[in-house]
Design an enzyme around this catalytic site. Structure first.
Site, PDB file in Angstrom:
ATOM      1  N   GLY A  14       5.948   5.305 -11.471  1.00  0.00           N
ATOM      2  CA  GLY A  14       6.530   4.637 -12.642  1.00  0.00           C
ATOM      3  C   GLY A  14       7.960   5.069 -12.906  1.00  0.00           C
ATOM      4  N   TYR A  64       1.412  -0.450 -27.221  1.00  0.00           N
ATOM      5  CA  TYR A  64       1.053  -1.726 -26.615  1.00  0.00           C
ATOM      6  C   TYR A  64       1.650  -2.948 -27.318  1.00  0.00           C
ATOM      7  CZ  TYR A  64      -1.974   0.302 -23.082  1.00  0.00           C
ATOM      8  OH  TYR A  64      -2.443   0.987 -21.989  1.00  0.00           O
ATOM      9  N   SER A 100      -8.641  -0.045 -19.854  1.00  0.00           N
ATOM     10  CA  SER A 100      -8.056   0.434 -21.125  1.00  0.00           C
ATOM     11  C   SER A 100      -6.650  -0.136 -21.332  1.00  0.00           C
ATOM     12  CB  SER A 100      -8.016   1.968 -21.141  1.00  0.00           C
ATOM     13  OG  SER A 100      -6.947   2.437 -20.315  1.00  0.00           O
ATOM     14  N   ASN A 119      -3.555   1.927  -7.189  1.00  0.00           N
ATOM     15  CA  ASN A 119      -4.541   1.767  -6.109  1.00  0.00           C
ATOM     16  C   ASN A 119      -5.986   1.844  -6.577  1.00  0.00           C
ATOM     17  OD1 ASN A 119      -3.256   1.311  -3.596  1.00  0.00           O
ATOM     18  ND2 ASN A 119      -2.432   3.396  -3.640  1.00  0.00           N
ATOM     19  N   VAL A 121      -4.885  -1.338  -4.673  1.00  0.00           N
ATOM     20  CA  VAL A 121      -4.086  -2.366  -5.345  1.00  0.00           C
ATOM     21  C   VAL A 121      -4.702  -3.764  -5.261  1.00  0.00           C
ATOM     22  CG1 VAL A 121      -2.493  -2.796  -3.418  1.00  0.00           C
ATOM     23  CG2 VAL A 121      -1.726  -3.146  -5.756  1.00  0.00           C
ATOM     24  N   ASP A 122      -5.370  -4.104  -4.149  1.00  0.00           N
ATOM     25  CA  ASP A 122      -5.953  -5.452  -4.058  1.00  0.00           C
ATOM     26  C   ASP A 122      -7.111  -5.609  -5.056  1.00  0.00           C
ATOM     27  OD1 ASP A 122      -4.428  -6.432  -1.611  1.00  0.00           O
ATOM     28  OD2 ASP A 122      -5.267  -4.552  -0.918  1.00  0.00           O
ATOM     29  N   ASP A 147       3.517  -1.296   3.285  1.00  0.00           N
ATOM     30  CA  ASP A 147       3.049  -1.114   4.675  1.00  0.00           C
ATOM     31  C   ASP A 147       3.964  -1.879   5.634  1.00  0.00           C
ATOM     32  OD1 ASP A 147      -0.284  -0.661   3.889  1.00  0.00           O
ATOM     33  OD2 ASP A 147       1.058  -1.719   2.552  1.00  0.00           O
ATOM     34  N   HIS A 174      -4.216  -3.376   1.374  1.00  0.00           N
ATOM     35  CA  HIS A 174      -3.343  -2.198   1.392  1.00  0.00           C
ATOM     36  C   HIS A 174      -4.290  -1.007   1.510  1.00  0.00           C
ATOM     37  CE1 HIS A 174      -0.301   0.763   0.539  1.00  0.00           C
ATOM     38  NE2 HIS A 174      -0.888   1.127  -0.587  1.00  0.00           N
TER      39      HIS A 174
HETATM   40  N1  LIG Z   1       0.502   0.275  -3.939  1.00  0.00           N
HETATM   41  C1  LIG Z   1       1.205   1.214  -3.334  1.00  0.00           C
HETATM   42  O1  LIG Z   1       1.856   0.937  -2.308  1.00  0.00           O
HETATM   43  C2  LIG Z   1       1.214   2.591  -3.907  1.00  0.00           C
HETATM   44  C3  LIG Z   1       0.358   2.878  -4.945  1.00  0.00           C
HETATM   45  N2  LIG Z   1       0.330   4.137  -5.489  1.00  0.00           N
HETATM   46  C4  LIG Z   1      -0.635   4.333  -6.570  1.00  0.00           C
HETATM   47  O2  LIG Z   1       0.057   4.374  -7.817  1.00  0.00           O
HETATM   48  C5  LIG Z   1      -0.741   5.091  -8.764  1.00  0.00           C
HETATM   49  C6  LIG Z   1       0.134   6.119  -9.471  1.00  0.00           C
HETATM   50  O3  LIG Z   1       0.579   7.081  -8.543  1.00  0.00           O
HETATM   51  P1  LIG Z   1       1.583   8.245  -9.013  1.00  0.00           P
HETATM   52  O4  LIG Z   1       2.647   7.667  -9.852  1.00  0.00           O
HETATM   53  O5  LIG Z   1       1.904   9.033  -7.807  1.00  0.00           O
HETATM   54  O6  LIG Z   1       0.603   9.102  -9.949  1.00  0.00           O
HETATM   55  P2  LIG Z   1       1.039  10.058 -11.157  1.00  0.00           P
HETATM   56  O7  LIG Z   1      -0.160  10.903 -11.466  1.00  0.00           O
HETATM   57  O8  LIG Z   1       2.328  10.728 -10.842  1.00  0.00           O
HETATM   58  O9  LIG Z   1       1.301   9.027 -12.327  1.00  0.00           O
HETATM   59  C7  LIG Z   1       0.290   8.277 -12.905  1.00  0.00           C
HETATM   60  C8  LIG Z   1       0.591   8.234 -14.379  1.00  0.00           C
HETATM   61  O10 LIG Z   1      -0.334   7.357 -15.007  1.00  0.00           O
HETATM   62  C9  LIG Z   1      -0.561   7.900 -16.292  1.00  0.00           C
HETATM   63  N3  LIG Z   1      -1.761   7.299 -16.877  1.00  0.00           N
HETATM   64  C10 LIG Z   1      -3.049   7.575 -16.611  1.00  0.00           C
HETATM   65  N4  LIG Z   1      -3.837   6.802 -17.373  1.00  0.00           N
HETATM   66  C11 LIG Z   1      -3.032   6.013 -18.114  1.00  0.00           C
HETATM   67  C12 LIG Z   1      -3.252   5.008 -19.075  1.00  0.00           C
HETATM   68  N5  LIG Z   1      -4.489   4.642 -19.438  1.00  0.00           N
HETATM   69  N6  LIG Z   1      -2.188   4.426 -19.627  1.00  0.00           N
HETATM   70  C13 LIG Z   1      -0.941   4.774 -19.286  1.00  0.00           C
HETATM   71  N7  LIG Z   1      -0.661   5.734 -18.390  1.00  0.00           N
HETATM   72  C14 LIG Z   1      -1.703   6.342 -17.805  1.00  0.00           C
HETATM   73  C15 LIG Z   1      -0.670   9.397 -16.071  1.00  0.00           C
HETATM   74  O11 LIG Z   1      -0.503  10.116 -17.286  1.00  0.00           O
HETATM   75  C16 LIG Z   1       0.451   9.603 -15.077  1.00  0.00           C
HETATM   76  O12 LIG Z   1       1.673   9.932 -15.716  1.00  0.00           O
HETATM   77  C17 LIG Z   1      -1.899   5.685  -7.965  1.00  0.00           C
HETATM   78  O13 LIG Z   1      -3.047   4.889  -8.124  1.00  0.00           O
HETATM   79  C18 LIG Z   1      -1.388   5.643  -6.529  1.00  0.00           C
HETATM   80  O14 LIG Z   1      -2.421   5.638  -5.580  1.00  0.00           O
HETATM   81  C19 LIG Z   1       1.187   5.112  -5.085  1.00  0.00           C
HETATM   82  C20 LIG Z   1       2.080   4.872  -4.067  1.00  0.00           C
HETATM   83  C21 LIG Z   1       2.120   3.622  -3.346  1.00  0.00           C
HETATM   84  C1  LIG Z   2      -0.138   5.958  -1.855  1.00  0.00           C
HETATM   85  C2  LIG Z   2      -0.107   4.724  -1.069  1.00  0.00           C
HETATM   86  O1  LIG Z   2      -0.850   3.788  -1.332  1.00  0.00           O
HETATM   87  C3  LIG Z   2       0.825   4.630   0.013  1.00  0.00           C
HETATM   88  O2  LIG Z   2       1.793   5.397   0.090  1.00  0.00           O
HETATM   89  O3  LIG Z   2       0.631   3.760   0.871  1.00  0.00           O
END
Ligand SMILES: NC(=O)C1=CN([C@@H]2O[C@H](COP(=O)(O)OP(=O)(O)OC[C@H]3O[C@@H](n4cnc5c(N)ncnc54)[C@H](O)[C@@H]3O)[C@@H](O)[C@H]2O)C=CC1
Ligand SMILES: CC(=O)C(=O)O
Length: 308
Positions: A14, A64, A100, A119, A121-122, A147, A174
């Protein structure tokens, strides 16, 4: 007209996305919702220091109700993978978090486009559409865009060419059932398989490297975020600018590739200011089409086990 983004989740992905977006797009307001309440306070203070060079933006922590007049709601909240975990291991926890989020965003009166990168993500993109009741074109997932960038990077290194010359995609989930469209890929306009350096063993090695790259990065530094943040920036800026671009994204499948399930999956997708303009069924060989169907079946199996 004001250009407003509502960001949910201010962790590694984020906050990196917030920084990229402000540096690459004109945004009037960036509202950040996060359960760790201090983070968006600190991030808003940190990010506003780049605005003298990037242009005026109102960056602030949000609740929100702030989603009401946003053009885009970007969902990066969720638990990330730990070393050794697959994306599908995150389902239970991240579906709970997603539930939520979607209800209060919809209740705010939000009428924009949802963009999801959390994730798996799909799965989460499919559920965002179902939980929100939004038209399918107004829900987008980052899908296999990251990817596909990883694939282009690997092929460019292998063939010693500029990454801009590589036209190749990862499609499907993904995740572990993703696959490459090697049979249709071109490099500098020439079929990939015509290059002397390329054979089935080399392609299989590249496929494995691309699939395992996220996990390798997580093992080294705990998270991946630069790549996906740039993909989110590409998607969100195209929506804000009402500019058509085509990327392999998580898009609503409606019989493409012979898939019978109602879900989102990685396929070339044209987006614009309305969200998804067109879901493209790209040409695939029979073997690749079977991989796409396998990916969809896997996603359906996971979706079937989720109680909303
Ligand atoms: N689609 C993609 O290509 C990628 C997806 N991801 C995914 O992105 C997600 C986040 O990864 P990171 O940022 O590394 O994790 P992170 O732990 O650094 O950040 C996640 C944030 O979400 C917050 N959070 C949790 N519940 C929440 C809620 N109900 N409302 C608002 N905020 C909330 C947490 O407090 C935390 O700050 C993971 O599911 C990860 O697997 C990460 C990298 C690539
Ligand atoms: C974390 C993840 O989904 C990626 O880096 O591909």
């Amino acid at each position: 007209m004001s250009r407003k983004v509502f960001l949910v989740g201010d962790g590694a992905v984020g906050s990196t996305f917030a920084n990229d977006l402000l540096q690459n797009a004109k945004v009037d307001e960036l509202a950040i919702f996060e359960v760790a309440k201090d983070r968006p306070v600190g991030d808003a203070m940190d990010l506003e220091d780049i605005t003298p060079f990037m242009g005026q933006t109102d960056i602030h922590p949000a609740d929100y109700s702030d989603a009401k007049d946003a053009d885009v709601c970007v969902i990066t909240a969720g638990v990330p993978r730990k070393p050794g975990e697959t994306r599908l291991d995150l389902v239970a926890k991240n579906v709970k978090i997603l539930k939520s989020i979607i209800q209060p965003v919809v209740e705010s009166g939000f009428k924009g486009v949802f963009v999801v990168s959390s994730n798996p993500v799909d799965i989460l993109t499919t559920l965002t559409q179902k939980l929100s009741g939004f038209p399918k074109n107004r829900v987008i997932g980052t899908g296999t865009s990251l990817d596909s960038m990883r694939l282009r990077v690997e092929l460019a290194k292998k063939l010693n060419v500029s990454v801009a010359k590589v036209n190749s995609m990862v499609l499907g989930e993904h995740g572990d059932t993703s696959f490459e469209n090697f049979d249709e890929s071109t490099v500098d306009g020439k079929p990939l398989r015509d290059y002397a350096e390329i054979n089935d063993d080399v392609l299989s090695e590249i496929e494995t490297d691309v699939r395992k790259k996220g996990g390798k990065i997580i093992a080294k530094k705990g998270a991946t975020f630069y790549g996906v943040a740039m993909m989110l920036t590409q998607i969100v800026s195209a929506v804000l600018d009402n500019r058509s671009i085509c990327l392999p994204l998580s898009a609503p499948i409606n019989g493409e590739y012979g898939i019978k399930h109602d879900l989102y999956l990685g396929t070339p997708t044209v987006i614009n200011g309305e969200g998804i303009e067109q879901v493209i069924e790209t040409k695939l060989s029979d073997a690749e089409k079977a991989k796409m169907i396998n990916s969809a079946d896997k996603m359906q199996e996971v979706l079937g086990g989720i109680e909303l």
